[in-house]
Scaffold this active site. Structure first.
Site, PDB file in Angstrom:
ATOM      1  N   ARG A 132       0.839  -1.191   0.000  1.00  0.00           N
ATOM      2  CA  ARG A 132       0.000   0.000   0.000  1.00  0.00           C
ATOM      3  C   ARG A 132       0.876   1.243   0.000  1.00  0.00           C
ATOM      4  NH1 ARG A 132      -3.505  -2.423  -1.869  1.00  0.00           N
ATOM      5  NH2 ARG A 132      -5.609  -2.802  -1.107  1.00  0.00           N
ATOM      6  N   HIS A 150      -1.064   0.187  -9.945  1.00  0.00           N
ATOM      7  CA  HIS A 150      -1.770  -0.728  -9.033  1.00  0.00           C
ATOM      8  C   HIS A 150      -2.263  -1.971  -9.787  1.00  0.00           C
ATOM      9  CE1 HIS A 150      -4.168  -0.951  -5.041  1.00  0.00           C
ATOM     10  NE2 HIS A 150      -3.939  -2.168  -5.509  1.00  0.00           N
TER      11      HIS A 150
END
Ligand code: NDP
Ligand code: OXD
Length: 347
Positions: A262, A310
């Site tokens: 993250r 991502h």
């Protein structure tokens, strides 16, 4: 012989009439069994992926012998829904009308975008996705980029054969921050290629072939020994800005970073400074504080940063559907669910 044959004929005829009568009666008076006892499952993932998921989910429900009524209409009788298949970026944000839901299955591996949803009651179990497809995808992403740094592939721009002697994998230490489902699989894969692996987690662990560290003192060892540092940490208050000016100063000069966990784990301004002054020699970043990464962000144009959007790993409908079906079967049999999110810990 004839008499015997006649007896058989009349036996079959009477039974045939009896069963066909029953069938007709059942057909006209009672709803199909599948509907009467069905488990109601709502799909609230990405709408454009519903046709793909619908096919695989129905196959998986059959495989796990579940009588399921599946729908993607999130507004239809929410109080009758038993299970919710969910993606934080899907159409469902308010869980409050799902008063009888027995579990929510997040299709993402990270649960940070749902753990703080105030409409999701703490009494409804929440699971996250760990499916073989996602795991394999993450291993490929991490191994690929570790190999890229290990073999100095970004530096190979001219014919300079004599000056290049790549160390062997056994001479490199790869630190993996976050030794969970994904970090653990990446650790095993890299270890099988002879890299020396230092893994770091919150709790104490033992894993064959991996040097395991935990807690604050463990982190210092992993930071100071690693040539390549892989981040596969969840977004929690404890992991925020873990990689900052202070922690980077403990790293080997010219360490390389790969962040597929993250974006919250990295202080982005501090990383840019460390890239400029050579403390960090390269960074492959798949996750960011703000996504999509703003077009004016310094990472886009930094020569030693590779930005990926991502995409390190994604749940695959075929294998994720089986995980969902297995979890429904477990819930219906009062067995513990797989991959339950500990909402106190935030992952
Ligand atoms: P897990 O929950 O299985 O593993 C998380 C690991 O992080 C565990 O080893 C845990 O320690 C460790 N950890 C958590 N908090 C701390 C802390 N404060 N200090 C030290 N270690 C800590 O998650 P997964 O491996 O399945 O996934 C990891 C993350 O990867 C996800 O949370 C998600 O954010 C991200 N992800 C990113 C994707 C992408 O495409 N970029 C795709 C999929 C996931 P312990 O074992 O002791 O609990
Ligand atoms: C994630 C995912 O958690 O894509 O990032 O599963």
């Amino acid at each position: 012989m004839l008499r015997h044959g006649k007896r058989i004929d009349s036996f079959f005829l009477s039974h045939l009439l009896y069963f066909s009568g029953l069938l007709q009666l059942g057909h006209s008076l009672a709803p199909p069994v599948a509907k009467r006892n069905a488990i109601n499952v709502i799909y609230a993932g990405y709408p454009d992926r519903y046709p793909e998921y619908q096919a695989y989910l129905e196959e998986a429900f059959q495989e796990f012998r579940l009588d399921v009524s599946l729908s993607d209409n999130i507004h239809e009788n929410p109080s009758e829904v038993d299970y919710i298949i969910y993606n934080p970026k899907g159409p469902l944000q308010d869980f409050s009308t799902y008063t009888n839901a027995k579990a929510v299955f997040n299709l993402q591996a990270g649960a940070d975008a749902v753990t703080n949803n105030p409409t999701l009651s703490g009494s409804i179990p929440l699971t996250r996705m760990v499916d073989p497809g996602l795991r394999e995808g993450m291993v490929e992403y991490v191994v690929g980029h570790v190999m890229r740094y290990h073999l100095s592939m970004d530096q190979l721009k001219e014919w300079a054969q004599g000056s290049i002697l790549t160390p062997l994998a056994r001479q490199r230490i790869v630190g993996i921050l976050g030794l969970g489902e994904l970090g653990g699989s990446c650790a095993d894969a890299l270890s099988s290629l002879n890299f020396r692996i230092y893994g770091w987690s919150r709790s104490k662990k033992e894993r064959e072939g991996i040097h395991c560290f935990h807690g604050a003192s463990g982190l210092d060892t992993v930071l100071s020994e690693s040539d390549i540092l892989v981040l596969l940490l969840p977004n929690t208050p404890e992991t925020q800005n873990l990689i900052n000016r202070h922690s980077l100063s403990k790293c080997k000069t010219s360490v390389c970073l790969i962040n597929a966990g993250r974006g919250s784990s990295i202080d982005e301004d501090d990383l840019l400074v460390a890239l400029d002054d050579g403390t960090v020699s390269g960074a492959t970043l798949d996750v960011f504080k703000t996504e999509p990464l703003p077009s004016d962000h310094g990472f886009w144009r930094h020569p030693r940063v590779l930005v990926t959007p991502h995409i390190a790993a994604k749940s695959r409908a075929a294998s994720a559907s089986r995980v969902v079906a297995e979890n429904i079967q477990r819930a219906e049999n009062n067995q513990p669910l797989l991959y339950v999110v500990d909402r106190d810990n935030g992952y």
